[in-house]
Design a protein around this motif. Structure first.
Motif, PDB file in Angstrom:
ATOM      1  N   SER A   1      12.034 -32.013  18.594  1.00 11.14           N
ATOM      2  CA  SER A   1      12.186 -31.241  20.342  1.00 11.14           C
ATOM      3  C   SER A   1      11.484 -30.135  20.082  1.00 11.14           C
ATOM      4  CB  SER A   1      13.529 -31.014  20.289  1.00 11.14           C
ATOM      5  OG  SER A   1      14.238 -30.426  18.878  1.00 11.14           O
ATOM      6  N   MET A   2      10.582 -29.899  21.246  1.00 14.32           N
ATOM      7  CA  MET A   2       9.239 -29.410  21.752  1.00 14.32           C
ATOM      8  C   MET A   2      10.046 -28.466  23.027  1.00 14.32           C
ATOM      9  SD  MET A   2       6.600 -28.932  23.533  1.00 14.32           S
ATOM     10  CE  MET A   2       5.952 -30.960  23.813  1.00 14.32           C
ATOM     11  N   ARG A   3       9.161 -27.300  23.268  1.00 14.26           N
ATOM     12  CA  ARG A   3       9.528 -26.707  23.699  1.00 14.26           C
ATOM     13  C   ARG A   3       8.512 -25.494  24.408  1.00 14.26           C
ATOM     14  NH1 ARG A   3      11.731 -21.283  24.740  1.00 14.26           N
ATOM     15  NH2 ARG A   3      12.639 -21.646  22.884  1.00 14.26           N
ATOM     16  N   LYS A   4       7.592 -25.643  25.863  1.00 12.58           N
ATOM     17  CA  LYS A   4       6.643 -24.116  26.260  1.00 12.58           C
ATOM     18  C   LYS A   4       7.086 -22.809  26.502  1.00 12.58           C
ATOM     19  CE  LYS A   4       3.298 -28.038  26.438  1.00 12.58           C
ATOM     20  NZ  LYS A   4       1.934 -28.145  26.974  1.00 12.58           N
ATOM     21  N   ALA A   5       6.538 -22.280  26.078  1.00 16.21           N
ATOM     22  CA  ALA A   5       6.723 -20.500  26.440  1.00 16.21           C
ATOM     23  C   ALA A   5       6.201 -19.627  26.807  1.00 16.21           C
ATOM     24  CB  ALA A   5       7.926 -19.852  25.404  1.00 16.21           C
ATOM     25  N   GLU A   6       5.429 -18.704  27.632  1.00 13.74           N
ATOM     26  CA  GLU A   6       4.817 -17.739  27.563  1.00 13.74           C
ATOM     27  C   GLU A   6       5.337 -16.521  27.304  1.00 13.74           C
ATOM     28  OE1 GLU A   6       3.584 -17.350  32.050  1.00 13.74           O
ATOM     29  OE2 GLU A   6       3.435 -19.424  31.445  1.00 13.74           O
ATOM     30  N   LEU A   7       4.318 -15.990  26.881  1.00 10.75           N
ATOM     31  CA  LEU A   7       4.725 -14.616  26.657  1.00 10.75           C
ATOM     32  C   LEU A   7       3.824 -13.502  27.361  1.00 10.75           C
ATOM     33  CD1 LEU A   7       5.496 -13.471  23.070  1.00 10.75           C
ATOM     34  CD2 LEU A   7       6.549 -13.761  24.416  1.00 10.75           C
ATOM     35  N   ASN A   8       3.869 -12.520  27.725  1.00 11.65           N
ATOM     36  CA  ASN A   8       2.892 -11.300  28.718  1.00 11.65           C
ATOM     37  C   ASN A   8       3.157 -10.200  27.850  1.00 11.65           C
ATOM     38  OD1 ASN A   8       1.897 -12.624  30.428  1.00 11.65           O
ATOM     39  ND2 ASN A   8       3.444 -13.225  31.922  1.00 11.65           N
ATOM     40  N   VAL A   9       2.474 -10.099  26.939  1.00 17.47           N
ATOM     41  CA  VAL A   9       2.355  -8.275  26.310  1.00 17.47           C
ATOM     42  C   VAL A   9       1.846  -7.398  26.377  1.00 17.47           C
ATOM     43  CG1 VAL A   9       1.973  -7.437  23.818  1.00 17.47           C
ATOM     44  CG2 VAL A   9       3.096 -10.093  23.764  1.00 17.47           C
ATOM     45  N   ILE A  10       2.365  -6.075  26.405  1.00 17.40           N
ATOM     46  CA  ILE A  10       1.209  -5.027  26.942  1.00 17.40           C
ATOM     47  C   ILE A  10       0.948  -4.332  25.404  1.00 17.40           C
ATOM     48  CG2 ILE A  10       0.557  -2.847  27.802  1.00 17.40           C
ATOM     49  CD1 ILE A  10       1.235  -4.988  29.917  1.00 17.40           C
ATOM     50  N   THR A  11      -0.001  -4.451  25.012  1.00 19.34           N
ATOM     51  CA  THR A  11      -0.905  -4.026  23.140  1.00 19.34           C
ATOM     52  C   THR A  11      -0.149  -2.516  23.363  1.00 19.34           C
ATOM     53  OG1 THR A  11      -3.035  -3.479  24.123  1.00 19.34           O
ATOM     54  CG2 THR A  11      -2.178  -5.283  23.165  1.00 19.34           C
ATOM     55  N   GLU A  12       0.691  -2.430  22.117  1.00 17.83           N
ATOM     56  CA  GLU A  12       1.142  -0.981  21.692  1.00 17.83           C
ATOM     57  C   GLU A  12      -0.059  -0.187  21.054  1.00 17.83           C
ATOM     58  OE1 GLU A  12       4.933  -1.772  20.774  1.00 17.83           O
ATOM     59  OE2 GLU A  12       5.660  -1.605  22.619  1.00 17.83           O
ATOM     60  N   GLU A  13      -0.501  -1.189  20.436  1.00 19.06           N
ATOM     61  CA  GLU A  13      -1.359  -0.293  19.353  1.00 19.06           C
ATOM     62  C   GLU A  13      -3.147  -1.059  19.336  1.00 19.06           C
ATOM     63  OE1 GLU A  13      -0.386  -0.784  15.580  1.00 19.06           O
ATOM     64  OE2 GLU A  13       1.017  -0.648  16.012  1.00 19.06           O
TER      65      GLU A  13
END
Ligand SMILES: [Zn+2]
Ligand SMILES: [Zn+2]
Length: 169
Positions: free
Chosen positions: A19-31
């Motif tokens: 099984s497989m799934r796509k995903a998206e992440l949005n990150v604000i860098t802290e370092e």
């Protein structure tokens, strides 16, 4: 200083090879994700496209990071920036044997180290504003925009100053 921004839940994929799934992440860098010359400063947005695949050993993640790197030209010190597009892939194993760098913990995977490494390794060690950048003038410190237009009068040998003066008198 873990904010959990890089944590991805994978409970629906655990022990379901194939099984497989796509995903998206949005990150604000802290370092900053950077080398000494260039990188993504803290407070910048990273967009991460993910593909999560369940395999027998664990969860195989592949994806791409998008962001903007900022730094300065190694020759003329002008600020430079560029779009980042970095691929990465990693296996997060189920069993935490000593050989596994990354493991599935609490039905989640933590992508922080994977993404940090991929971004930092993709950065140039000697970024330049332009391949033809001529850098700074050793005499005046100004940026040399065009070699032909940037010339200084040859410095006068101080021994000649006296002669010059005699002539003027
Ligand atoms: Zn430059
Ligand atoms: Zn100069």
């Amino acid at each position: 200083m873990k904010s959990g921004q890089y944590l991805v839940p994978v409970h629906d994929l655990i022990n379901k090879p194939g099984s497989m799934r796509k995903a998206e992440l949005n990150v604000i860098t802290e370092e900053p994700l950077a080398n000494y010359a260039i990188g993504v400063p803290s407070g910048e947005k990273l967009e991460i496209d993910l593909k999560l695949e369940s395999v027998h050993e664990g969860i195989y993640v592949s994806g791409e990071v998008f962001g903007e790197a900022k730094g300065e030209c190694g020759r003329c010190l002008d600020p430079i920036k560029g779009e980042l597009e970095v691929d990465f892939q990693e296996l997060f194993a189920y069993s935490g044997t000593s050989e596994d760098d990354f493991t599935v913990e609490n039905e989640q995977i933590d992508l922080e180290q994977v993404i940090r490494d991929a971004v930092v390794l993709s950065l140039p060690f000697q970024p330049v504003c332009n391949e033809d950048c001529l850098g700074l003038c050793a005499t005046c410190g100004e940026k040399i925009l065009d070699e032909a237009q940037h010339m200084h009068e040859a410095p006068i040998d101080p021994r000649w100053n006296a002669l010059q003066k005699l002539k003027e008198d």
